[in-house]
Design a protein around this motif. Structure first.
Motif, PDB file in Angstrom:
ATOM      1  N   THR A   1       0.854  -1.180   0.000  1.00 24.18           N
ATOM      2  CA  THR A   1       0.000   0.000   0.000  1.00 24.18           C
ATOM      3  C   THR A   1       0.895   1.236   0.000  1.00 24.18           C
ATOM      4  N   THR A   2       0.658   2.123  -0.953  1.00 24.78           N
ATOM      5  CA  THR A   2       1.499   3.308  -1.095  1.00 24.78           C
ATOM      6  C   THR A   2       0.862   4.522  -0.438  1.00 24.78           C
ATOM      7  N   GLY A   3       1.693   5.507  -0.164  1.00 26.40           N
ATOM      8  CA  GLY A   3       1.250   6.775   0.397  1.00 26.40           C
ATOM      9  C   GLY A   3       1.166   7.825  -0.694  1.00 26.40           C
ATOM     10  N   ASP A   4       1.826   8.949  -0.465  1.00 24.19           N
ATOM     11  CA  ASP A   4       1.762  10.094  -1.385  1.00 24.19           C
ATOM     12  C   ASP A   4       2.797  10.047  -2.506  1.00 24.19           C
ATOM     13  N   TYR A   5       3.444   8.921  -2.741  1.00 26.88           N
ATOM     14  CA  TYR A   5       4.490   8.827  -3.754  1.00 26.88           C
ATOM     15  C   TYR A   5       4.481   7.442  -4.391  1.00 26.88           C
ATOM     16  N   VAL A   6       5.186   7.327  -5.501  1.00 25.46           N
ATOM     17  CA  VAL A   6       5.347   6.032  -6.162  1.00 25.46           C
ATOM     18  C   VAL A   6       6.294   5.192  -5.316  1.00 25.46           C
TER      19      VAL A   6
ATOM     20  N   SER B   1      10.651  -6.158 -10.412  1.00 28.83           N
ATOM     21  CA  SER B   1      10.383  -4.846  -9.819  1.00 28.83           C
ATOM     22  C   SER B   1       9.034  -4.354 -10.299  1.00 28.83           C
ATOM     23  N   THR B   2       8.302  -3.735  -9.389  1.00 21.42           N
ATOM     24  CA  THR B   2       6.997  -3.180  -9.724  1.00 21.42           C
ATOM     25  C   THR B   2       6.900  -1.785  -9.123  1.00 21.42           C
ATOM     26  N   ALA B   3       6.596  -0.786  -9.961  1.00 15.94           N
ATOM     27  CA  ALA B   3       6.357   0.573  -9.483  1.00 15.94           C
ATOM     28  C   ALA B   3       4.857   0.720  -9.261  1.00 15.94           C
ATOM     29  N   ILE B   4       4.478   1.124  -8.050  1.00 15.47           N
ATOM     30  CA  ILE B   4       3.074   1.233  -7.669  1.00 15.47           C
ATOM     31  C   ILE B   4       2.751   2.695  -7.422  1.00 15.47           C
ATOM     32  N   GLY B   5       1.720   3.189  -8.096  1.00 15.57           N
ATOM     33  CA  GLY B   5       1.344   4.599  -8.012  1.00 15.57           C
ATOM     34  C   GLY B   5       0.886   5.023  -6.630  1.00 15.57           C
TER      35      GLY B   5
ATOM     36  N   LEU C   1      12.498  -8.562   0.090  1.00 14.00           N
ATOM     37  CA  LEU C   1      11.791  -7.451  -0.543  1.00 14.00           C
ATOM     38  C   LEU C   1      12.611  -6.199  -0.299  1.00 14.00           C
ATOM     39  N   LYS C   2      12.804  -5.403  -1.342  1.00  8.89           N
ATOM     40  CA  LYS C   2      13.510  -4.125  -1.212  1.00  8.89           C
ATOM     41  C   LYS C   2      12.569  -3.047  -1.739  1.00  8.89           C
ATOM     42  N   PHE C   3      12.530  -1.913  -1.065  1.00  8.20           N
ATOM     43  CA  PHE C   3      11.618  -0.834  -1.405  1.00  8.20           C
ATOM     44  C   PHE C   3      12.393   0.438  -1.717  1.00  8.20           C
ATOM     45  N   ALA C   4      11.975   1.124  -2.786  1.00 12.13           N
ATOM     46  CA  ALA C   4      12.572   2.397  -3.175  1.00 12.13           C
ATOM     47  C   ALA C   4      11.455   3.417  -3.360  1.00 12.13           C
ATOM     48  N   ALA C   5      11.713   4.653  -3.000  1.00 15.45           N
ATOM     49  CA  ALA C   5      10.740   5.728  -3.161  1.00 15.45           C
ATOM     50  C   ALA C   5      10.948   6.372  -4.521  1.00 15.45           C
ATOM     51  N   GLY C   6       9.907   6.376  -5.340  1.00 18.23           N
ATOM     52  CA  GLY C   6       9.983   6.964  -6.673  1.00 18.23           C
ATOM     53  C   GLY C   6      10.005   5.902  -7.750  1.00 18.23           C
ATOM     54  N   ALA C   7       9.762   6.338  -8.974  1.00 25.78           N
ATOM     55  CA  ALA C   7       9.678   5.417 -10.103  1.00 25.78           C
ATOM     56  C   ALA C   7      11.005   5.219 -10.822  1.00 25.78           C
ATOM     57  N   ASP C   8      12.036   5.987 -10.450  1.00 24.29           N
ATOM     58  CA  ASP C   8      13.334   5.846 -11.112  1.00 24.29           C
ATOM     59  C   ASP C   8      13.912   4.463 -10.848  1.00 24.29           C
ATOM     60  N   SER C   9      14.394   3.824 -11.892  1.00 29.93           N
ATOM     61  CA  SER C   9      14.947   2.477 -11.748  1.00 29.93           C
ATOM     62  C   SER C   9      16.202   2.456 -10.879  1.00 29.93           C
ATOM     63  N   ASP C  10      16.866   3.598 -10.729  1.00 31.69           N
ATOM     64  CA  ASP C  10      18.076   3.652  -9.910  1.00 31.69           C
ATOM     65  C   ASP C  10      17.842   4.321  -8.552  1.00 31.69           C
ATOM     66  N   ALA C  11      16.571   4.462  -8.143  1.00 28.20           N
ATOM     67  CA  ALA C  11      16.280   5.058  -6.841  1.00 28.20           C
ATOM     68  C   ALA C  11      16.866   4.180  -5.740  1.00 28.20           C
ATOM     69  N   PRO C  12      17.459   4.781  -4.719  1.00 28.49           N
ATOM     70  CA  PRO C  12      18.083   3.980  -3.663  1.00 28.49           C
ATOM     71  C   PRO C  12      17.047   3.230  -2.826  1.00 28.49           C
ATOM     72  N   VAL C  13      17.441   2.076  -2.358  1.00 31.02           N
ATOM     73  CA  VAL C  13      16.596   1.269  -1.488  1.00 31.02           C
ATOM     74  C   VAL C  13      16.485   1.971  -0.139  1.00 31.02           C
ATOM     75  N   VAL C  14      15.245   2.060   0.381  1.00 31.76           N
ATOM     76  CA  VAL C  14      15.019   2.716   1.668  1.00 31.76           C
ATOM     77  C   VAL C  14      14.624   1.733   2.764  1.00 31.76           C
ATOM     78  N   PHE C  15      14.250   0.502   2.369  1.00 28.11           N
ATOM     79  CA  PHE C  15      13.822  -0.485   3.368  1.00 28.11           C
ATOM     80  C   PHE C  15      13.889  -1.871   2.757  1.00 28.11           C
TER      81      PHE C  15
ATOM     82  N   ALA D   1      10.835  12.222  -0.246  1.00 28.55           N
ATOM     83  CA  ALA D   1      12.119  12.674   0.289  1.00 28.55           C
ATOM     84  C   ALA D   1      12.445  12.020   1.634  1.00 28.55           C
ATOM     85  N   ALA D   2      11.419  11.649   2.376  1.00 28.54           N
ATOM     86  CA  ALA D   2      11.614  11.009   3.684  1.00 28.54           C
ATOM     87  C   ALA D   2      10.620   9.841   3.812  1.00 28.54           C
ATOM     88  N   PRO D   3      10.856   8.775   3.018  1.00 30.43           N
ATOM     89  CA  PRO D   3       9.905   7.659   3.002  1.00 30.43           C
ATOM     90  C   PRO D   3      10.019   6.770   4.238  1.00 30.43           C
TER      91      PRO D   3
END
Length: 143
Positions: free
Chosen positions: A52-57, A71-75, A96-110, A130-132
């Motif tokens: 479940t996503t919040g205010d970002y992809v 990888s799946t980008a969820i709106g 499972l690795k999670f990244a904030a944003g749709a960029d394929s090179d976005a850093p993993v945050v969790f 910016a602060a996921p």
């Protein structure tokens, strides 16, 4: 000082590199310990991933021990059920690795371990791009 830390983390290999639907992750990515949820998974989704996503992809990477997977980008403001949580064919995700944003090179945050077969996972993203923040719980099948 912050920029030096960010650059050092990127140089250390903390970023995820995507090639098509295959993702390569480094061992430096953090993985949170598994948390068993008090409530069962949603009916009909007992062994799936629920994201479940919040205010970002939110980009979810389901990876095996070799760092390869899907990888799946969820709106924003979306709930997505993954039927590939426990693999397809011979590929079996372990993390499972999670990244904030749709960029394929976005850093993993969790990161979170894939639960045992028959169990699902419920992950919720909050905060901002910016602060996921991402929290996951392992769910037992619905009864």
């Amino acid at each position: 000082m912050k920029r030096i830390i960010v650059v050092a983390a990127a140089v250390a290999g903390a970023a995820v590199v995507a090639v098509g639907a295959t993702v390569i992750a480094t061992a430096a990515d953090p993985v949170s310990p598994e948390v068993l949820g008090a409530t069962p998974a949603d009916a009909g989704h007992g062994d799936e991933g629920k994201y479940t996503t919040g205010d970002y992809v939110l980009t979810v990477h389901e990876l095996d021990d070799d760092g390869e997977g899907i990888s799946t980008a969820i709106g924003p403001h979306t709930t997505f059920y993954s039927k590939t949580l426990h693999g397809t064919g011979t590929r079996k995700p372990t993390v499972l690795k999670f990244a904030a944003g749709a960029d394929s090179d976005a850093p993993v945050v969790f990161g979170y371990p894939v639960p045992a077969p028959g169990r699902g996972v419920d992950c919720v993203a909050s905060g901002t791009e910016a602060a996921p923040q991402v929290r996951c719980e392992t769910k037992l099948p619905a009864r």
